[in-house]
Scaffold this motif. Sequence first.
Motif, short mmCIF file in Angstrom:
data_model
loop_
_atom_site.label_atom_id
_atom_site.label_comp_id
_atom_site.label_asym_id
_atom_site.label_seq_id
_atom_site.Cartn_x
_atom_site.Cartn_y
_atom_site.Cartn_z
N VAL A 216 0.84 -1.21 0.00
CA VAL A 216 0.00 0.00 0.00
C VAL A 216 0.87 1.25 0.00
CG1 VAL A 216 -1.67 1.32 1.36
CG2 VAL A 216 -1.98 -1.14 1.05
N ASP A 217 1.88 1.30 0.85
CA ASP A 217 2.73 2.48 0.92
C ASP A 217 3.46 2.74 -0.39
OD1 ASP A 217 1.96 2.95 3.53
OD2 ASP A 217 3.74 2.02 4.42
N ALA A 218 3.95 1.68 -1.01
CA ALA A 218 4.68 1.84 -2.27
C ALA A 218 3.76 2.31 -3.40
CB ALA A 218 5.37 0.53 -2.66
N VAL A 219 2.55 1.78 -3.43
CA VAL A 219 1.59 2.20 -4.46
C VAL A 219 1.17 3.64 -4.23
CG1 VAL A 219 -0.72 1.76 -5.39
CG2 VAL A 219 0.83 -0.16 -4.96
N ILE A 220 1.02 4.03 -2.97
CA ILE A 220 0.69 5.42 -2.66
C ILE A 220 1.77 6.36 -3.19
CG2 ILE A 220 0.64 7.07 -0.73
CD1 ILE A 220 -1.01 5.00 0.81
N VAL A 221 3.04 6.03 -2.96
CA VAL A 221 4.13 6.85 -3.46
C VAL A 221 4.06 6.96 -4.98
CG1 VAL A 221 6.65 6.98 -3.72
CG2 VAL A 221 5.65 6.42 -1.50
N ALA A 222 3.69 5.87 -5.64
CA ALA A 222 3.68 5.82 -7.10
C ALA A 222 2.56 6.65 -7.72
CB ALA A 222 3.58 4.38 -7.58
N ILE A 223 1.34 6.58 -7.14
CA ILE A 223 0.21 7.23 -7.82
C ILE A 223 -0.61 8.15 -6.93
CG2 ILE A 223 0.03 5.30 -9.46
CD1 ILE A 223 -2.53 4.44 -8.00
N GLY A 224 -0.27 8.26 -5.64
CA GLY A 224 -1.00 9.17 -4.75
C GLY A 224 -2.04 8.45 -3.93
N SER A 225 -2.13 8.79 -2.65
CA SER A 225 -3.04 8.07 -1.74
C SER A 225 -4.50 8.24 -2.13
CB SER A 225 -2.84 8.56 -0.30
OG SER A 225 -3.17 9.93 -0.17
N ASP A 226 -4.84 9.38 -2.76
CA ASP A 226 -6.24 9.61 -3.12
C ASP A 226 -6.68 8.83 -4.35
OD1 ASP A 226 -4.78 11.08 -4.96
OD2 ASP A 226 -5.89 12.95 -4.66
N ARG A 227 -5.77 8.01 -4.88
CA ARG A 227 -6.09 7.12 -6.01
C ARG A 227 -5.96 5.65 -5.62
NH1 ARG A 227 -8.31 10.06 -10.39
NH2 ARG A 227 -7.32 12.11 -10.39
N VAL A 228 -5.86 5.37 -4.32
CA VAL A 228 -5.60 4.01 -3.86
C VAL A 228 -6.68 3.56 -2.87
CG1 VAL A 228 -3.98 2.46 -2.68
CG2 VAL A 228 -3.11 4.32 -4.13
N GLY A 229 -7.29 2.41 -3.14
CA GLY A 229 -8.20 1.75 -2.22
C GLY A 229 -7.63 0.40 -1.83
N VAL A 230 -8.17 -0.18 -0.76
CA VAL A 230 -7.75 -1.50 -0.29
C VAL A 230 -8.98 -2.32 0.00
CG1 VAL A 230 -6.54 -2.78 1.52
CG2 VAL A 230 -5.61 -0.60 0.72
#
Length: 375
Positions: A216-230
């Motif tokens: 999750v943290d790595a994906v957030i860095v890549a595309i932004g936390s506001d574009r990431v769900g779990v």
Amino acid sequence: MQPDPLFTPLKLGALELKHRVVMAPMTRMRSAQPGHVPHALNAEYYGQRASEGGLLITEATDITPQAQGYRGTPGLYSAEQIAGWRAVTEAVHAKGGFIFSQIWHVGRISHSSLQPDGALPVAPSAVPPSGDHTDASGKQVPFETPRAMEEKEIAELVRDFVTAARNAQEAGFDGVEVHGANGYLLDQFLRNGSNKRTDRYGGSIENRARLLLEVVDAVIVAIGSDRVGVRLSPWGTFNDMSDSDGETLWDYVASELATRDLAYLHVVEPRADFTTDLPVDASAPDAASRFKSIFKGTYISAGGYVAETARAVVADARADAVAFGRPFISNPDFPERLRTGATMTWHDRATFYGGDHRGYTDYAPLEGASQSCVA
């Protein structure tokens, strides 16, 4: 007259939704072969189900060839796949809708016939699930004992999730959902029924949650936390999953995810059963009541909802949106039918997985519906 709880606006990360009826991720196994490439039929399917300001979440999508566990599932690791998905996202956006890609690795829920070079499936530990699985030829075979991943492979896995997220962005997706549910690889690391490791990815709850949080943290860095769900499935037993202290595990995971400013947390209610159309288990724990207050951010609840219970869970502030699966299969205009109380069409379970347009893009829109069902 009070507004319909399901049909009020909702800010979800970077998106401004116009309603709160979400299409849940559902495996359909209809990618073009060879190459596991999304094609025109898939674009038609998702385009049919798009609505103005509504959110669709794709079927689980392989982040690498090793991630595959079922015939015909699409990937997001090749240029051809990215191009195929771009046609899908364009079809959804043309109707004013939004779409997230659910990215996954199945771990031990695979078979060597589906793996590159016929290798064994990988997992946190060499613990096979019980039961059978479908191999590359479509035959039911016993699950194999998977190979435990080495630590260096785990670091590579995190990078593979990041690459898939960036590929999703290139394909035009509005975000990604990290699949941490339903007994697949990230879920296998979370639970001690499948994770018997003694290194920093096993043992304590903090160690077992490490991989999910690193992804999750790595994906957030890549595309932004506001574009990431779990997505999570607490207490779920699908794919032979178990944990000796679920309450402590899931409270910890929810509290950690609460600090990440995610677009959303998507939780499958323990009562859900994907394998039958029997009534839901009303005695199962109520995840929405427990985790909405811990997570505090935008919360999507899924699993066995009907119109009345979906409206209630949002009205009671136990969830911000509700994800529906099977009703979206057979009712491409499901949000509108739900809003108006129109007749629903019942699905044909025999056409869920694989095949052609039948049971996929041939369900009639509202004016052609004739068979009633419970939503």
